[in-house]
Write an enzyme that holds these catalytic residues in place. Sequence first.
Site, PDB file in Angstrom:
ATOM      1  N   LYS A   1      21.383  36.994  29.808  1.00 54.19           N
ATOM      2  CA  LYS A   1      21.147  38.032  30.788  1.00 54.19           C
ATOM      3  C   LYS A   1      22.397  38.885  30.999  1.00 54.19           C
ATOM      4  O   LYS A   1      22.354  39.936  31.621  1.00 54.19           O
ATOM      5  CB  LYS A   1      20.774  37.401  32.148  1.00 54.19           C
ATOM      6  N   GLY A   2      23.526  38.411  30.491  1.00 60.69           N
ATOM      7  CA  GLY A   2      24.805  39.032  30.819  1.00 60.69           C
ATOM      8  C   GLY A   2      24.931  40.500  30.447  1.00 60.69           C
ATOM      9  O   GLY A   2      25.589  41.266  31.141  1.00 60.69           O
TER      10      GLY A   2
ATOM     11  N   ASP B   1      27.917  41.148  26.973  1.00 59.85           N
ATOM     12  CA  ASP B   1      28.827  41.447  28.078  1.00 59.85           C
ATOM     13  C   ASP B   1      30.280  41.169  27.712  1.00 59.85           C
ATOM     14  O   ASP B   1      31.162  41.976  27.958  1.00 59.85           O
ATOM     15  CB  ASP B   1      28.429  40.673  29.348  1.00 59.85           C
TER      16      ASP B   1
ATOM     17  N   ASP C   1      34.112  36.011  24.021  1.00 56.19           N
ATOM     18  CA  ASP C   1      35.021  34.942  24.458  1.00 56.19           C
ATOM     19  C   ASP C   1      35.422  34.101  23.250  1.00 56.19           C
ATOM     20  O   ASP C   1      36.374  34.444  22.549  1.00 56.19           O
ATOM     21  CB  ASP C   1      34.326  34.124  25.552  1.00 56.19           C
TER      22      ASP C   1
ATOM     23  N   VAL D   1      35.702  36.008  34.506  1.00 57.33           N
ATOM     24  CA  VAL D   1      35.375  37.205  35.283  1.00 57.33           C
ATOM     25  C   VAL D   1      33.889  37.246  35.643  1.00 57.33           C
ATOM     26  O   VAL D   1      33.050  36.629  34.981  1.00 57.33           O
ATOM     27  CB  VAL D   1      35.765  38.496  34.519  1.00 57.33           C
TER      28      VAL D   1
ATOM     29  N   ASP E   1      28.022  36.526  35.215  1.00 54.60           N
ATOM     30  CA  ASP E   1      27.716  35.625  36.324  1.00 54.60           C
ATOM     31  C   ASP E   1      28.647  34.430  36.412  1.00 54.60           C
ATOM     32  O   ASP E   1      29.323  34.064  35.438  1.00 54.60           O
ATOM     33  CB  ASP E   1      26.300  35.087  36.166  1.00 54.60           C
TER      34      ASP E   1
ATOM     35  N   ARG F   1      26.017  38.903  39.333  1.00 52.57           N
ATOM     36  CA  ARG F   1      25.710  39.891  38.280  1.00 52.57           C
ATOM     37  C   ARG F   1      25.599  41.300  38.853  1.00 52.57           C
ATOM     38  O   ARG F   1      25.817  42.275  38.154  1.00 52.57           O
ATOM     39  CB  ARG F   1      24.385  39.539  37.591  1.00 52.57           C
TER      40      ARG F   1
HETATM   41  P1  IMP Z   1      31.215  33.302  23.409  1.00 55.40           P
HETATM   42  O1  IMP Z   1      30.090  32.792  22.576  1.00 55.40           O
HETATM   43  O2  IMP Z   1      32.189  32.199  23.737  1.00 55.40           O
HETATM   44  O3  IMP Z   1      31.894  34.527  22.889  1.00 55.40           O
HETATM   45  O4  IMP Z   1      30.628  33.586  24.822  1.00 55.40           O
HETATM   46  C1  IMP Z   1      29.945  34.687  25.138  1.00 55.40           C
HETATM   47  C2  IMP Z   1      29.132  34.415  26.368  1.00 55.40           C
HETATM   48  O5  IMP Z   1      29.816  33.546  27.286  1.00 55.40           O
HETATM   49  C3  IMP Z   1      28.921  35.687  27.099  1.00 55.40           C
HETATM   50  O6  IMP Z   1      27.680  36.229  26.751  1.00 55.40           O
HETATM   51  C4  IMP Z   1      28.942  35.282  28.554  1.00 55.40           C
HETATM   52  O7  IMP Z   1      27.632  35.038  29.001  1.00 55.40           O
HETATM   53  C5  IMP Z   1      29.695  33.992  28.620  1.00 55.40           C
HETATM   54  N1  IMP Z   1      31.050  34.191  29.174  1.00 55.40           N
HETATM   55  C6  IMP Z   1      32.215  34.090  28.497  1.00 55.40           C
HETATM   56  N2  IMP Z   1      33.267  34.340  29.288  1.00 55.40           N
HETATM   57  C7  IMP Z   1      32.754  34.616  30.511  1.00 55.40           C
HETATM   58  C8  IMP Z   1      33.350  34.996  31.754  1.00 55.40           C
HETATM   59  O8  IMP Z   1      34.575  35.153  31.943  1.00 55.40           O
HETATM   60  N3  IMP Z   1      32.481  35.215  32.786  1.00 55.40           N
HETATM   61  C9  IMP Z   1      31.137  35.078  32.658  1.00 55.40           C
HETATM   62  N4  IMP Z   1      30.543  34.744  31.514  1.00 55.40           N
HETATM   63  C10 IMP Z   1      31.347  34.515  30.437  1.00 55.40           C
HETATM   64 MG    MG Z   2      25.852  35.622  28.497  1.00 52.75          MG
END
Ligand code: IMP
Ligand code: MG
Length: 176
Positions: free
Chosen positions: A41-42, A98, A101, A151, A157, A163
């Site tokens: 949903k981000g 969004d 990470d 964040v 969220d 959100r």
């Molecule tokens: P990744 O797969 O680790 O790159 O994570 C991506 C997903 O992790 C994003 O779509 C977010 O939903 C969640 N996420 C990563 N960091 C944050 C943060 O600081 N705040 C909120 N959601 C996060």
């Molecule tokens: Mg997400």
Amino acid sequence: MHKDVEKILVSEEVIQHRVGVLAKKVLEKGEGNIMVVVLLKGALVFAADLFRRMPVMLDVECLNVSSYHGGLESSGEVKFLDACLPDFTGKRVIVVDDIYDTGLTMQSVCTKIAAEGAESVESCVLLAKDKKRDVDFEPDYIGFTIGDEFVIGYGLDYRGKYRNLPYIGVISQDAI
Ligand code: IMP
Ligand code: MG
């Protein structure tokens, strides 16, 4: 809700300006066969602002993927939660998330969509955390690079909440 924000990292005005710039960059590469894929949903809030700044004929699809399960740390595993996927054949797919990470979500989703027959796949994130990553992947479009901190707001969220904040903020320790 606002009292749980320790500091505002990116204001509403700065976000809105940058979203306009990103939309232009996407269209500079071409205007045809675009399919915007929103990672729920981000990316809901960011994507809605982004594609409304792209005044061309395009498709919008949403994907439910999960890697976080609601907490502060990535689970390290990306799950595709939809029963069936859209037809990506012949599309220039722009995957919108969004935040970048660990990079696992974007890498998994883009690999999957390419394998499903998209003509091309590009990735667009509002935020990217400045950190070392294991994945061999870089988003094509990045709104803002931020530090490695958790964040909230503008779609992001903490345990399903915040959100609807119009800006990006750092959550206060008291709220965790
Ligand atoms: P990744 O797969 O680790 O790159 O994570 C991506 C997903 O992790 C994003 O779509 C977010 O939903 C969640 N996420 C990563 N960091 C944050 C943060 O600081 N705040 C909120 N959601 C996060
Ligand atoms: Mg997400």
